[in-house]
Design a protein around this motif. Structure first.
Motif: not given
Length: 528
Positions: A195-205, A292-300
């Motif tokens: 599946f094509p996927f995308v990534s969260f950006e957590n450093s530069g906003k 926030v989304a990245d940290a929580i979804t990784k745990k889930l």
């Protein structure tokens, strides 16, 4: 040709200076009016016609082509009362499209003319719930089929269908949900790993004012792209654990759970809510930040349970009026209304009326900030509070508990007891302070108000509705338990607090009011 020139000339004469400035760099020819009344063409700059202003992209097409295959539509079948849907007053939880199907209040036949479903049987003697079809959005974050979306899209799902950009429809299951942050992870069935996927950006906003692109499934229109800018960061819309990003890219019903991208095609937020007086987009949308989304979804995804710190205290904002009444100037923080019996706060000595001004060294300005800082702790961690009690700072260390579910917390908030709202005048005269007739809390009154034995105070038996206390909603049956940080057991204690406030040139008194099993603090102005 003549009519075209005449029309163009009229526009140029009406605002020739503005027009010239606007098109000087657009490679256009613009008419020049001379004294003879004839229009003559003068050559403008040779800059490209479609050159965007500095910093603006020529088009979002390349970004969309790259990221849109990872964005999906999510169709959910559930059985739930529509009145139970997530709602914030004044806001819509980006309500995903909801279409009841059959049953009680189903509103017509199902697809292809099938008769309406009767619904799954509810509790004995109660109507069956209808089948409801709803649509939201989501996006792949891995090649093996994990999808991020909103909790409120899938929390009551019986079946989930994921629709890809090429209209392929796949079954999916819920992997994990986190109600407080409104995030969820689902996974496509079948074992596919490309599946094509995308990534969260957590450093530069992006900065406020930078371009963003939202992609989703508004009103069932899958693969819809809208563009706008980041309008603000750190928006508090009533959720305890998320500082939302505000964007003005139009998002509507069905955009729930869809991504917001920066101009590099990186996910900077998960669309969750809109502010709307009309039910549609007015250009004010809210996204859960990517970190926030990245940290929580990784745990889930790893099967982890989202646990948050808990101190077992009911809190409210410490307002400027409260600070003035306490003689604390511009002090901000959160004031403790109640503590849970035998809970972490009660065991550590935190008391109603304490003003929390920092948590683990982090300054606190609002009750929401206090909740978020406490939530960062893990169960068993030590949480250090700096509180003001009776005008003096003191440290309190609390061992964090485990935050109960939102449902359990809501049940605790509805604790019965107290609050006689009868408008009857008091049967006998009582001392009047701040426009309130105050009586002792004797055994008879305690039974009448169903007040717990540990509650001490004086009872409001009558009130002048024109007083500040009356205007702020105090009524007969309220129990005053504190006045300016001091416990009260008589009308004289309240009067003494008023006198002390007057001597200190303060204009109000902060009262602790026990009602319906809860204590709330209200600043009451001193008349005259």
């Amino acid at each position: 040709m003549t009519s075209k020139k005449t029309g163009y000339l009229l526009g140029a004469v009406a605002g020739a200076g503005v027009m010239a400035a606007a098109v000087a760099g657009a490679g256009m020819r613009l008419p020049d009016a001379h004294a003879d009344g004839q229009a003559h063409l003068i050559k403008a700059s040779t800059a490209p016609i479609f050159a965007p202003p500095p910093g603006a992209p020529m088009s979002f097409a390349d970004i969309f082509d790259r990221v849109s295959p990872a964005v999906v539509s999510i169709n959910v079948t559930s059985r739930v009362d529509a009145s139970a849907l997530r709602h914030i007053p004044g806001f819509e939880g980006l309500p995903f499209d909801l279409q009841p199907r059959g049953g009680q209040g189903g509103g017509g036949d199902d697809e292809e003319g099938a008769p309406p479903e009767t619904g799954r049987a509810g509790p004995k003697g109660q109507p069956k719930l209808p089948t409801q079809q709803s649509a939201g959005s989501g996006f792949f974050i891995s090649a093996d089929g994990y999808i991020v979306t909103n909790n409120h899209v899938v929390e009551n799902a019986e079946t989930i269908k994921v629709v890809l950009k090429d209209e392929t429809e796949l079954d999916a299951v819920v992997i994990g949900r986190d109600e407080p942050s409104d995030l969820a992870v689902i996974k496509v069935k079948g074992g596919r790993t490309n599946f094509p996927f995308v990534s969260f950006e957590n450093s530069g906003k992006p900065r406020v004012g930078d371009w963003v692109l939202a992609v989703g499934n508004p009103f069932g229109l899958g693969g819809t792209a809208t563009a706008g800018i980041v309008s603000a960061y750190g928006r508090d819309i009533g959720d305890n654990f998320v500082d939302y990003i505000q964007i003005d890219a139009p998002i509507n019903r069905g955009n729930s759970g869809g991504p917001t991208f920066d101009i590099y095609g990186r996910v900077i937020g998960v669309n969750s809510s809109i502010f709307t007086p009309s039910g549609g987009s007015v250009g004010i949308g809210f996204a859960i930040p990517s970190d926030v989304a990245d940290a929580i979804t990784k745990k889930l995804i790893t099967g982890g349970k989202i646990q948050r710190g808990y101190i077992g205290a009911t809190i409210q904002n410490f307002t400027p009026d409260m600070a003035e009444a306490q003689g604390l100037g511009a002090q901000k923080g959160a004031i403790v209304s109640d503590t849970v019996p035998n809970g972490p706060s009660a065991k550590a000595g935190l008391m109603p009326g304490d003003i929390v001004v920092s948590v683990n060294g982090v300054s606190i300005k609002t009750s929401t900030e206090l909740t978020r800082e406490v939530a960062k702790a893990q169960p068993g961690d030590s949480i250090k509070l700096d509180v003001i009690r009776e005008g003096k700072h003191r440290p309190i260390e609390i061992k964090s508990g485990v935050r109960p579910s939102e449902k359990d917390l809501a049940l605790n908030d509805n604790t019965p007891g107290g609050g006689d709202k009868s408008p009857l005048a008091p049967p006998t005269p009582h001392p009047t302070v701040l426009g309130m007739a105050l009586a002792p809390l004797d055994d008879v009154t305690r039974r009448r108000l169903n007040a717990p034995p540990e509650v001490k105070g004086v009872v409001v038996e009558g009130i002048d509705q024109n007083s500040d206390a009356g205007q702020k909603g105090l009524h007969r049956g309220d129990i005053i338990v504190q006045a300016n940080g001091h416990p009260v057991t008589s009308a004289a204690d309240v009067s003494a607090a008023v006198d002390a406030a007057k001597k200190a040139n303060r204009t109000g008194v902060l009262l602790g009011i026990f009602r319906q099993g809860r204590t709330t603090f209200l600043p009451i102005k001193i008349a005259g």
